[in-house]
Design an enzyme around this catalytic site. Sequence first.
Site, PDB file in Angstrom:
ATOM      1  N   PHE A 149       3.271   2.776  -1.917  1.00  0.00           N
ATOM      2  CA  PHE A 149       4.537   2.743  -2.663  1.00  0.00           C
ATOM      3  C   PHE A 149       4.676   3.904  -3.622  1.00  0.00           C
ATOM      4  O   PHE A 149       5.774   4.243  -4.034  1.00  0.00           O
ATOM      5  CB  PHE A 149       4.638   1.413  -3.446  1.00  0.00           C
ATOM      6  CG  PHE A 149       3.869   1.428  -4.736  1.00  0.00           C
ATOM      7  CD1 PHE A 149       4.439   1.953  -5.890  1.00  0.00           C
ATOM      8  CD2 PHE A 149       2.559   0.964  -4.814  1.00  0.00           C
ATOM      9  CE1 PHE A 149       3.729   1.999  -7.087  1.00  0.00           C
ATOM     10  CE2 PHE A 149       1.838   1.007  -6.002  1.00  0.00           C
ATOM     11  CZ  PHE A 149       2.438   1.530  -7.141  1.00  0.00           C
ATOM     12  N   ARG A 177       7.629  -1.975  -0.611  1.00  0.00           N
ATOM     13  CA  ARG A 177       8.162  -2.039  -1.972  1.00  0.00           C
ATOM     14  C   ARG A 177       9.329  -1.075  -2.187  1.00  0.00           C
ATOM     15  O   ARG A 177      10.213  -1.322  -2.988  1.00  0.00           O
ATOM     16  CB  ARG A 177       7.081  -1.693  -2.995  1.00  0.00           C
ATOM     17  CG  ARG A 177       5.776  -2.353  -2.741  1.00  0.00           C
ATOM     18  CD  ARG A 177       5.246  -3.049  -3.972  1.00  0.00           C
ATOM     19  NE  ARG A 177       3.989  -3.702  -3.675  1.00  0.00           N
ATOM     20  CZ  ARG A 177       3.883  -4.847  -3.026  1.00  0.00           C
ATOM     21  NH1 ARG A 177       4.960  -5.486  -2.605  1.00  0.00           N
ATOM     22  NH2 ARG A 177       2.699  -5.375  -2.767  1.00  0.00           N
ATOM     23  N   CYS A 281      -2.515   8.515  -7.593  1.00  0.00           N
ATOM     24  CA  CYS A 281      -3.915   8.524  -7.185  1.00  0.00           C
ATOM     25  C   CYS A 281      -4.664   9.688  -7.822  1.00  0.00           C
ATOM     26  O   CYS A 281      -5.878   9.720  -7.814  1.00  0.00           O
ATOM     27  CB  CYS A 281      -4.034   8.592  -5.674  1.00  0.00           C
ATOM     28  SG  CYS A 281      -3.457  10.162  -5.052  1.00  0.00           S
TER      29      CYS A 281
HETATM   30  P1  NAD Z   1      -1.727  -0.719  -0.538  1.00  0.00           P
HETATM   31  O1  NAD Z   1      -3.069  -0.479   0.040  1.00  0.00           O
HETATM   32  O2  NAD Z   1      -1.424  -2.053  -1.115  1.00  0.00           O
HETATM   33  O3  NAD Z   1      -0.595  -0.479   0.579  1.00  0.00           O
HETATM   34  C1  NAD Z   1      -0.559   0.711   1.337  1.00  0.00           C
HETATM   35  C2  NAD Z   1       0.066   0.414   2.689  1.00  0.00           C
HETATM   36  O4  NAD Z   1      -0.747  -0.528   3.389  1.00  0.00           O
HETATM   37  C3  NAD Z   1       1.462  -0.197   2.605  1.00  0.00           C
HETATM   38  O5  NAD Z   1       2.278   0.380   3.607  1.00  0.00           O
HETATM   39  C4  NAD Z   1       1.209  -1.676   2.861  1.00  0.00           C
HETATM   40  O6  NAD Z   1       2.306  -2.300   3.480  1.00  0.00           O
HETATM   41  C5  NAD Z   1       0.024  -1.653   3.788  1.00  0.00           C
HETATM   42  N1  NAD Z   1      -0.820  -2.849   3.635  1.00  0.00           N
HETATM   43  C6  NAD Z   1      -0.964  -3.610   2.530  1.00  0.00           C
HETATM   44  N2  NAD Z   1      -1.820  -4.627   2.778  1.00  0.00           N
HETATM   45  C7  NAD Z   1      -2.214  -4.505   4.066  1.00  0.00           C
HETATM   46  C8  NAD Z   1      -3.118  -5.252   4.900  1.00  0.00           C
HETATM   47  N3  NAD Z   1      -3.758  -6.318   4.453  1.00  0.00           N
HETATM   48  N4  NAD Z   1      -3.295  -4.822   6.157  1.00  0.00           N
HETATM   49  C9  NAD Z   1      -2.652  -3.752   6.620  1.00  0.00           C
HETATM   50  N5  NAD Z   1      -1.798  -3.005   5.879  1.00  0.00           N
HETATM   51  C10 NAD Z   1      -1.582  -3.376   4.608  1.00  0.00           C
HETATM   52  O7  NAD Z   1      -1.482   0.444  -1.616  1.00  0.00           O
HETATM   53  P2  NAD Z   1      -0.262   0.639  -2.607  1.00  0.00           P
HETATM   54  O8  NAD Z   1      -0.357  -0.385  -3.684  1.00  0.00           O
HETATM   55  O9  NAD Z   1       0.998   0.773  -1.860  1.00  0.00           O
HETATM   56  O10 NAD Z   1      -0.600   2.089  -3.197  1.00  0.00           O
HETATM   57  C11 NAD Z   1      -1.482   2.283  -4.275  1.00  0.00           C
HETATM   58  C12 NAD Z   1      -2.855   2.679  -3.802  1.00  0.00           C
HETATM   59  O11 NAD Z   1      -2.766   3.854  -3.002  1.00  0.00           O
HETATM   60  C13 NAD Z   1      -3.791   3.032  -4.936  1.00  0.00           C
HETATM   61  O12 NAD Z   1      -5.057   2.511  -4.654  1.00  0.00           O
HETATM   62  C14 NAD Z   1      -3.819   4.554  -4.919  1.00  0.00           C
HETATM   63  O13 NAD Z   1      -4.972   5.143  -5.478  1.00  0.00           O
HETATM   64  C15 NAD Z   1      -3.723   4.809  -3.465  1.00  0.00           C
HETATM   65  N6  NAD Z   1      -3.257   6.159  -3.180  1.00  0.00           N
HETATM   66  C16 NAD Z   1      -4.160   7.056  -2.699  1.00  0.00           C
HETATM   67  C17 NAD Z   1      -3.771   8.352  -2.446  1.00  0.00           C
HETATM   68  C18 NAD Z   1      -4.752   9.364  -1.916  1.00  0.00           C
HETATM   69  O14 NAD Z   1      -4.318  10.391  -1.454  1.00  0.00           O
HETATM   70  N7  NAD Z   1      -6.038   9.090  -1.935  1.00  0.00           N
HETATM   71  C19 NAD Z   1      -2.448   8.737  -2.667  1.00  0.00           C
HETATM   72  C20 NAD Z   1      -1.553   7.788  -3.135  1.00  0.00           C
HETATM   73  C21 NAD Z   1      -1.964   6.499  -3.387  1.00  0.00           C
END
Ligand code: NAD
Length: 499
Positions: A149, A177, A281
Amino acid sequence: MQDLTHYIDGAHVAGTSGRFADVYNPATGEVQARAPLASTQEVDAAVEIARKAQPAWAATNPQRRARVLMKFVDLLNRDMDKLAEALSREHGKTLPDAAGDVQRGLEVVEYCIGAPQMLKGEYTDSAGPGIDMYSMRQALGVTAGITPFNFPAMIPMWMFAPAIACGNAFILKPSERDPSVPLMLAELMEEAGLPKGILQVVNGDKEAVDALLHNDVVQSIGFVGSTPIAEYIYATGCANGKRVQCFGGAKNHMIIMPDADMNQAADALIGAGYGAAGERCMAISVAVPVGDETADRLIEALVPRIEKLKVGPYTAGNDVDYGPVVTAAAKQNILRLVESGVEQGAKLVVDGRNFSLQGYEDGFFVGPHLFDNVTPDMDIYTQEIFGPVLSTVRAKSYEEAIGLAMDHEYGNGTAIFTRDGDAARDFANRINIGMVGINVPIPVPLAYHTFGGWKKSVFGDLNQHGPDAFKFYTRTKTVTARWPSGIKEGGEFSIPVME
Ligand code: NAD
């Protein structure tokens, strides 16, 4: 209440699963739309459309493909304000920050306009007698990406721009979201000339993700999000024979040496710790001053800056430093971790727990928090908070400070603030973290470099964007060719006989 759609085969398509996710306006707390959550059948139908459309796109010459991206850049600039507004409305970040989200994605698109150069193969003339050898970079076929998100414009573009420039079809499963900007991006790509079915957006949750993971036509999966989901997608995707790259969570440390310019370090920490409400992140969530005297000076410089922070809705335009967090659940999780910090003995120097904004009492706003005397065993240190909470861990020496960052399970980004070139150089060489800033708090590489952390922040071999993206989204094929001698010496007039 608006019902959002999927974007399939060049059109907005209503969801048929009967399942929806609420999309909030985080500033007011109101549900402003519902995102359809795709069933396995809906995902499989989109994959089938992509499978049929992809060969013609791969056969389109790379320069023509790049021209679609050129036009797309123009359209992004044309619609920048509209995109930023839609992004802020669902995510909560400020308008300038939302425009930055689009801009950093746009820069990856610009880089991918150079795809014809990146896709040139290699050639060895006369590798053997009469033998030439050459390699080609060919598209994978149908590729997919699952995005978080917190950057609903930039991260989808990190993935679909190179995938499509390489001749693949791409299925985007954005965060449920804030799905509006991804849908707008797909529309703009088609306005730019992309054939139908090459970029599709399927909204959904775990069911849609699992459908992509288990569909044999899908050749690769890109994921950015939290570490537990990254690990799951990496393991499942690899087990199913796909090419997978997954980027996870972070806990980024900034080390402040005694010789650092304290005003510069404090200003940097304010932006890196509290910008976008800490939902980046690459946010700095841990400050590590070296020596008690440095720590005291740092806290003294930070407190008045934090007290001046303006927290508000994006509609306040430039007059706000950061907005609400994305959901009520995110807010509760942040406040739960703050409580745990207090209970486990950290000193809460700036307490944002009772923050409330007049007229926006139901919004998901979280006041800024600053902790001092945090120790590595505390939950606020081990866990990613993803909110406006900065933890200070006092280190006695440079070695202790670098050791803290190296021992943490995450390894996305880090920074050192110092005037000592030797310390900075040693830090950059030894640290086991993927992106390093020297007097730069958020060292996000530009589009033509690659983005990626180490340790539990990444699963897979190649980074995002830059030259790695062209490796991830293509397969190398190497041809060894020998031709029988032809008729270049003239026609044969007598009947051939076997000797
Ligand atoms: P999230 O892991 O909750 O969701 C990410 C994606 O995964 C979404 O599209 C969601 O629908 C999907 N998802 C959620 N639960 C799932 C499941 N059980 N099985 C399969 N798919 C599922 O993350 P978020 O809250 O959207 O984003 C924040 C996180 O992303 C933080 O941990 C942040 O550090 C990380 N992030 C990392 C980077 C990077 O480059 N390393 C960049 C941006 C964000």
